[in-house]
Each structure stands twice: as structure tokens, then as C-alpha cells.
Scaffold this motif. Structure first.
Motif, PDB file in Angstrom:
ATOM      1  N   TYR A   1      -8.258  10.295   8.948  1.00 16.00           N
ATOM      2  CA  TYR A   1      -7.481  11.384   8.339  1.00 16.00           C
ATOM      3  C   TYR A   1      -8.217  11.957   7.133  1.00 16.00           C
ATOM      4  CZ  TYR A   1      -3.850  13.853   5.794  1.00 16.00           C
ATOM      5  OH  TYR A   1      -3.138  14.815   5.109  1.00 16.00           O
ATOM      6  N   GLY A   2      -8.782  11.067   6.302  1.00 17.22           N
ATOM      7  CA  GLY A   2      -9.503  11.522   5.123  1.00 17.22           C
ATOM      8  C   GLY A   2     -10.703  12.378   5.476  1.00 17.22           C
ATOM      9  N   GLY A   3     -11.433  11.974   6.516  1.00 13.70           N
ATOM     10  CA  GLY A   3     -12.572  12.765   6.945  1.00 13.70           C
ATOM     11  C   GLY A   3     -12.154  14.142   7.443  1.00 13.70           C
ATOM     12  N   PHE A   4     -11.058  14.180   8.166  1.00 14.24           N
ATOM     13  CA  PHE A   4     -10.551  15.464   8.661  1.00 14.24           C
ATOM     14  C   PHE A   4     -10.158  16.374   7.512  1.00 14.24           C
ATOM     15  CE2 PHE A   4      -6.716  17.948   9.662  1.00 14.24           C
ATOM     16  CZ  PHE A   4      -7.237  18.816  10.615  1.00 14.24           C
ATOM     17  N   ARG A   5      -9.434  15.819   6.533  1.00 12.62           N
ATOM     18  CA  ARG A   5      -8.958  16.636   5.416  1.00 12.62           C
ATOM     19  C   ARG A   5     -10.105  17.099   4.515  1.00 12.62           C
ATOM     20  NH1 ARG A   5      -4.966  19.496   5.055  1.00 12.62           N
ATOM     21  NH2 ARG A   5      -4.609  19.087   2.841  1.00 12.62           N
ATOM     22  N   ARG A   6     -11.108  16.281   4.351  1.00 14.47           N
ATOM     23  CA  ARG A   6     -12.212  16.656   3.462  1.00 14.47           C
ATOM     24  C   ARG A   6     -13.069  17.769   4.030  1.00 14.47           C
ATOM     25  NH1 ARG A   6     -16.208  12.727   0.703  1.00 14.47           N
ATOM     26  NH2 ARG A   6     -16.703  14.738  -0.251  1.00 14.47           N
ATOM     27  N   PHE A   7     -13.253  17.764   5.322  1.00 11.55           N
ATOM     28  CA  PHE A   7     -14.229  18.675   5.908  1.00 11.55           C
ATOM     29  C   PHE A   7     -13.605  19.817   6.711  1.00 11.55           C
ATOM     30  CE2 PHE A   7     -16.388  14.526   5.467  1.00 11.55           C
ATOM     31  CZ  PHE A   7     -17.361  14.925   4.562  1.00 11.55           C
TER      32      PHE A   7
ATOM     33  N   LEU B   1      -5.115   0.209   9.848  1.00 12.80           N
ATOM     34  CA  LEU B   1      -4.630   1.101   8.792  1.00 12.80           C
ATOM     35  C   LEU B   1      -5.788   1.783   8.076  1.00 12.80           C
ATOM     36  CD1 LEU B   1      -1.739  -1.025   7.233  1.00 12.80           C
ATOM     37  CD2 LEU B   1      -1.532   1.008   8.665  1.00 12.80           C
ATOM     38  N   PHE B   2      -6.831   1.012   7.772  1.00 12.89           N
ATOM     39  CA  PHE B   2      -8.005   1.593   7.116  1.00 12.89           C
ATOM     40  C   PHE B   2      -8.701   2.603   8.027  1.00 12.89           C
ATOM     41  CE2 PHE B   2      -7.582  -1.619   3.888  1.00 12.89           C
ATOM     42  CZ  PHE B   2      -8.218  -1.069   2.783  1.00 12.89           C
ATOM     43  N   PHE B   3      -8.778   2.283   9.294  1.00 12.45           N
ATOM     44  CA  PHE B   3      -9.451   3.181  10.230  1.00 12.45           C
ATOM     45  C   PHE B   3      -8.767   4.546  10.279  1.00 12.45           C
ATOM     46  CE2 PHE B   3      -9.604   4.969  14.554  1.00 12.45           C
ATOM     47  CZ  PHE B   3     -10.972   5.195  14.662  1.00 12.45           C
ATOM     48  N   PHE B   4      -7.449   4.546  10.459  1.00  7.90           N
ATOM     49  CA  PHE B   4      -6.740   5.812  10.541  1.00  7.90           C
ATOM     50  C   PHE B   4      -6.747   6.548   9.200  1.00  7.90           C
ATOM     51  CE2 PHE B   4      -4.812   3.890  14.377  1.00  7.90           C
ATOM     52  CZ  PHE B   4      -5.057   4.931  15.259  1.00  7.90           C
ATOM     53  N   THR B   5      -6.764   5.794   8.108  1.00 10.59           N
ATOM     54  CA  THR B   5      -6.865   6.418   6.777  1.00 10.59           C
ATOM     55  C   THR B   5      -8.183   7.165   6.627  1.00 10.59           C
ATOM     56  OG1 THR B   5      -5.444   4.756   5.739  1.00 10.59           O
ATOM     57  CG2 THR B   5      -6.930   5.979   4.294  1.00 10.59           C
TER      58      THR B   5
ATOM     59  N   LEU C   1      -4.163   0.590  -9.878  1.00  3.01           N
ATOM     60  CA  LEU C   1      -5.207   0.224  -8.922  1.00  3.01           C
ATOM     61  C   LEU C   1      -5.768   1.445  -8.203  1.00  3.01           C
ATOM     62  CD1 LEU C   1      -6.722  -2.146  -7.609  1.00  3.01           C
ATOM     63  CD2 LEU C   1      -4.842  -2.314  -5.958  1.00  3.01           C
ATOM     64  N   SER C   2      -4.930   2.421  -7.933  1.00  2.00           N
ATOM     65  CA  SER C   2      -5.383   3.610  -7.209  1.00  2.00           C
ATOM     66  C   SER C   2      -6.432   4.389  -7.998  1.00  2.00           C
ATOM     67  CB  SER C   2      -4.192   4.516  -6.892  1.00  2.00           C
ATOM     68  OG  SER C   2      -3.523   4.920  -8.084  1.00  2.00           O
ATOM     69  N   GLN C   3      -6.409   4.282  -9.322  1.00  2.00           N
ATOM     70  CA  GLN C   3      -7.378   5.014 -10.148  1.00  2.00           C
ATOM     71  C   GLN C   3      -8.803   4.505  -9.955  1.00  2.00           C
ATOM     72  OE1 GLN C   3      -5.622   4.402 -13.977  1.00  2.00           O
ATOM     73  NE2 GLN C   3      -4.234   6.140 -13.790  1.00  2.00           N
ATOM     74  N   THR C   4      -8.956   3.324  -9.435  1.00  2.00           N
ATOM     75  CA  THR C   4     -10.301   2.791  -9.208  1.00  2.00           C
ATOM     76  C   THR C   4     -10.985   3.462  -8.021  1.00  2.00           C
ATOM     77  OG1 THR C   4      -9.609   1.011  -7.689  1.00  2.00           O
ATOM     78  CG2 THR C   4      -9.480   0.556 -10.058  1.00  2.00           C
ATOM     79  N   MET C   5     -10.228   4.166  -7.193  1.00  2.00           N
ATOM     80  CA  MET C   5     -10.750   4.708  -5.932  1.00  2.00           C
ATOM     81  C   MET C   5     -11.210   6.160  -6.030  1.00  2.00           C
ATOM     82  SD  MET C   5     -10.625   2.308  -3.683  1.00  2.00           S
ATOM     83  CE  MET C   5     -10.717   0.861  -4.726  1.00  2.00           C
ATOM     84  N   PHE C   6     -11.284   6.706  -7.214  1.00  2.00           N
ATOM     85  CA  PHE C   6     -11.560   8.132  -7.379  1.00  2.00           C
ATOM     86  C   PHE C   6     -12.840   8.579  -6.672  1.00  2.00           C
ATOM     87  CE2 PHE C   6     -13.701  11.525  -9.778  1.00  2.00           C
ATOM     88  CZ  PHE C   6     -12.779  12.536  -9.627  1.00  2.00           C
ATOM     89  N   LEU C   7     -13.875   7.788  -6.707  1.00  2.00           N
ATOM     90  CA  LEU C   7     -15.163   8.185  -6.147  1.00  2.00           C
ATOM     91  C   LEU C   7     -15.192   8.149  -4.618  1.00  2.00           C
ATOM     92  CD1 LEU C   7     -17.648   6.506  -8.655  1.00  2.00           C
ATOM     93  CD2 LEU C   7     -17.031   8.919  -8.478  1.00  2.00           C
ATOM     94  N   TRP C   8     -14.239   7.481  -4.006  1.00  2.00           N
ATOM     95  CA  TRP C   8     -14.187   7.436  -2.544  1.00  2.00           C
ATOM     96  C   TRP C   8     -13.262   8.550  -2.056  1.00  2.00           C
ATOM     97  CZ3 TRP C   8     -13.971   1.503  -1.115  1.00  2.00           C
ATOM     98  CH2 TRP C   8     -15.225   0.944  -1.431  1.00  2.00           C
ATOM     99  N   ARG C   9     -13.811   9.761  -2.012  1.00  2.00           N
ATOM    100  CA  ARG C   9     -13.007  10.955  -1.772  1.00  2.00           C
ATOM    101  C   ARG C   9     -12.339  10.939  -0.399  1.00  2.00           C
ATOM    102  NH1 ARG C   9     -15.010  14.464  -5.713  1.00  2.00           N
ATOM    103  NH2 ARG C   9     -15.512  13.114  -7.493  1.00  2.00           N
ATOM    104  N   THR C  10     -13.037  10.428   0.596  1.00  2.00           N
ATOM    105  CA  THR C  10     -12.446  10.386   1.943  1.00  2.00           C
ATOM    106  C   THR C  10     -11.239   9.455   1.971  1.00  2.00           C
ATOM    107  OG1 THR C  10     -14.599  10.831   2.953  1.00  2.00           O
ATOM    108  CG2 THR C  10     -12.895   9.874   4.373  1.00  2.00           C
ATOM    109  N   PHE C  11     -11.356   8.323   1.338  1.00  2.00           N
ATOM    110  CA  PHE C  11     -10.281   7.329   1.336  1.00  2.00           C
ATOM    111  C   PHE C  11      -9.038   7.852   0.633  1.00  2.00           C
ATOM    112  CE2 PHE C  11      -8.473   3.412  -0.737  1.00  2.00           C
ATOM    113  CZ  PHE C  11      -7.920   2.888   0.413  1.00  2.00           C
ATOM    114  N   ILE C  12      -9.213   8.543  -0.486  1.00  2.00           N
ATOM    115  CA  ILE C  12      -8.052   8.934  -1.286  1.00  2.00           C
ATOM    116  C   ILE C  12      -7.324  10.165  -0.745  1.00  2.00           C
ATOM    117  CG2 ILE C  12      -9.023   7.913  -3.365  1.00  2.00           C
ATOM    118  CD1 ILE C  12      -9.759  10.680  -4.340  1.00  2.00           C
ATOM    119  N   GLN C  13      -7.832  10.749   0.357  1.00  4.27           N
ATOM    120  CA  GLN C  13      -7.098  11.858   0.968  1.00  4.27           C
ATOM    121  C   GLN C  13      -5.725  11.413   1.466  1.00  4.27           C
ATOM    122  OE1 GLN C  13      -8.322  15.031   0.783  1.00  4.27           O
ATOM    123  NE2 GLN C  13      -9.931  13.974  -0.381  1.00  4.27           N
TER     124      GLN C  13
END
Length: 276
Positions: free
Chosen positions: A224-230, A217-221, A152-164
Motif C-alpha cells: 500500500y505504501g509503495g502504491f501511495r508514494r508513487f 501485515l508488513f507485506f500489505f503495508t 514510537l511512530s516518530q522513529t519511522m519518519f525516514l521510511w516513507r513507504t512504511f508510514i503511508q
């Protein structure tokens, strides 16, 4: 829900998940389809009546996903029965065992608790489903027989912020949150449009708490993803590398000698370019 409808839901969920995984049509997969792919599987999970049905329906789901997402294993000619057939059978058996695990706490003591406090059973289901599904992807992906494709995680590749989130939890945290979203959506279908009229219903209140926890959980994810990406990054060192991959059809070769010689020549040419 009749048996025929359950099988249809299982097929629909498996087909959606297979389409969301990177494939010939969607090269990088589809996160949006992936978010909703397990909704119908969850609706079937809620209707499990016995260990037998739980085993068969979950095994069917994992079998279809494997066949659809790994169909290319059938092109291994004389080895197709082993590469696709054996792996499909093994995946289905693991999926069936996961069906038992999904049904286990809902079959006896938890079912009685659900009759007394149905809102408690609802909250438990919402988080039990993604936890067990995440365990399924972990158990099928490890060891020397592990097959980590079709998750299931492989479906999320294009959502770079989420997968951080993989920084912290690995890919399994991504699977858990994606399956949790499907569980929340599936449970929500039981209240609409009745929820507009029964806002004080204890089940609805319990659902809102579970959905709120998922939103947190989604909010903090995403934060965190936005912080790590940028965040700014500086390279520590640089490395010149050469990657050579053979491009010969092994079924048309008598042996591997020609392919090895070609790969060696390509490597030498690339190294010469690096030295220049």
C-alpha cells in the motif's frame, strides 16, 4: 530474570527509543533502532510477576523515555518543575497504569490457559503487547493535557513507504506494527538456537504462525505504501503563503511588544514581495 536485570533492560529499551526519536544526534530519528527499541521491554513484560512490578517497571520505562526525549523542557527556567517535572510524573503514572493493563490478562485466567495451552498464551502475548502500547501512545497524546511527543511512530519518519499506512490508521497503526515487530523478535529469542533442533515443538509452531501473521501485515503495508508514494498526483489549486516565526529569546525581553512589532514588519515585507 532478577530485578537488577529487569531495570537494566528497561533502561536500555528507553535509551534506545529516545535515540530513535528525532534528536540532536539523529535529526530525523532512526527507524532501524526504533524497530528494535521495545525488544528488551517486551522481554521484561514476559517476566511480570505482580501488578506492583508491572506498574513500577512500565512507569520507569515511560519516565526515562520522557526525560531523555524531552530534556529541553528543563530549560524553561522557573517553569522547569512544571514543564518537565509535572509532565514526567504524569507520563510515568500513565505508563504505570499501562503496566497494569499489560499484566491483567496474563495474571489469572490467561495464565491458567497458558499452563494448559502455552502456545495460545504466546500468540496472545505477541499481539496484546503492541495493542496495549498503541493504546498508551493514544491516551497520552489526546486531550488538553495530551503530550504527543516521544512516540514510537516518530522513529519511522525516514521510511516513507512504511508510514503511508497513516492514511488509513493514523500514526497509531505505525506504532502497532513497529511494536509488533519488536514482540516477534523478542519471542524469537526463546527459540534460537533450540528451534534448529525442535522444529516440531508446539510453541515454535505457534510462534511461526504469529510471525507469519506479522509478516503478512508488513507485506500489505509496504504494498500500500509503495502504491501511495508513487501514484501520479495532480495539483488542484495553488496557494501563495507566508510563514513568519519569531526568533527572539523571551527570557531576555521585558515584554512581547518588540517581538510582535518585529514579526509584523517581517510579515509586511514578505507580503510586499508576494505582491511584486
Amino acid at each position: 530474570m532478577s530485578g537488577i536485570v529487569q531495570v537494566f533492560y528497561i533502561f536500555f529499551s528507553a535509551a534506545a527509543l529516545s535515540l530513535a526519536i528525532p534528536n540532536e544526534f539523529l535529526k530525523f530519528g532512526s527507524p532501524l533502532i526504533g524497530l528494535f527499541a521495545l525488544v528488551s521491554l517486551y522481554l521484561v513484560f514476559k517476566q511480570f510477576k505482580s501488578y506492583k512490578s508491572a506498574f513500577l517497571l512500565t512507569a520507569l520505562h515511560t519516565l526515562i523515555v520522557h526525560l531523555m526525549s524531552s530534556f529541553w523542557l528543563a530549560f524553561f527556567k522557573d517553569f522547569a518543575a512544571l514543564t518537565l517535572g509535572a509532565s514526567a510524573a504524569g507520563t510515568a503514572m500513565i505508563g504505570g497504569a499501562i503496566g497494569w493493563l499489560l499484566y491483567l490478562p496474563l495474571s489469572t485466567a490467561s495464565a491458567q490457559l497458558g499452563e494448559q495451552k502455552p502456545y495460545a498464551a504466546l500468540t496472545f502475548r505477541v499481539f496484546w503487547f503492541p495493542a496495549v502500547y498503541t493504546f498508551y501512545e493514544w491516551i497520552k497524546s489526546i486531550g488538553w493535557l495530551g503530550y504527543p511527543w516521544g512516540t514510537l511512530s516518530q522513529t519511522m519518519f525516514l521510511w516513507r513507504t512504511f508510514i503511508q499506512l497513516a492514511d488509513i490508521t493514523g500514526t497509531y497503526g505505525i506504532t502497532f506494527l513497529t511494536a509488533l515487530f519488536a514482540a516477534v523478535v523478542a519471542e524469537g529469542t526463546a527459540f534460537w538456537p533450540r528451534s534448529l533442533k525442535k522444529s516440531a515443538h508446539p510453541l515454535l509452531s505457534s510462534y511461526k504462525k504469529a510471525a507469519s501473521a506479522a509478516c503478512v501485515l508488513f507485506f500489505f503495508t509496504l504494498v500500500y505504501g509503495g502504491f501511495r508514494r508513487f501514484e501520479a498526483r495532480r495539483p488542484i489549486k495553488f496557494l501563495n503563503a507566508v510563514m513568519v516565526q519569531q526568533n527572539a529569546d523571551p527570557w531576555l525581553q521585558r515584554d512581547d511588544s518588540d517581538t510582535i512589532l518585529l514579526s509584523q514588519q517581517l510579515t509586511e515585507n514578505a507580503l510586499s514581495e508576494c505582491r511584486a
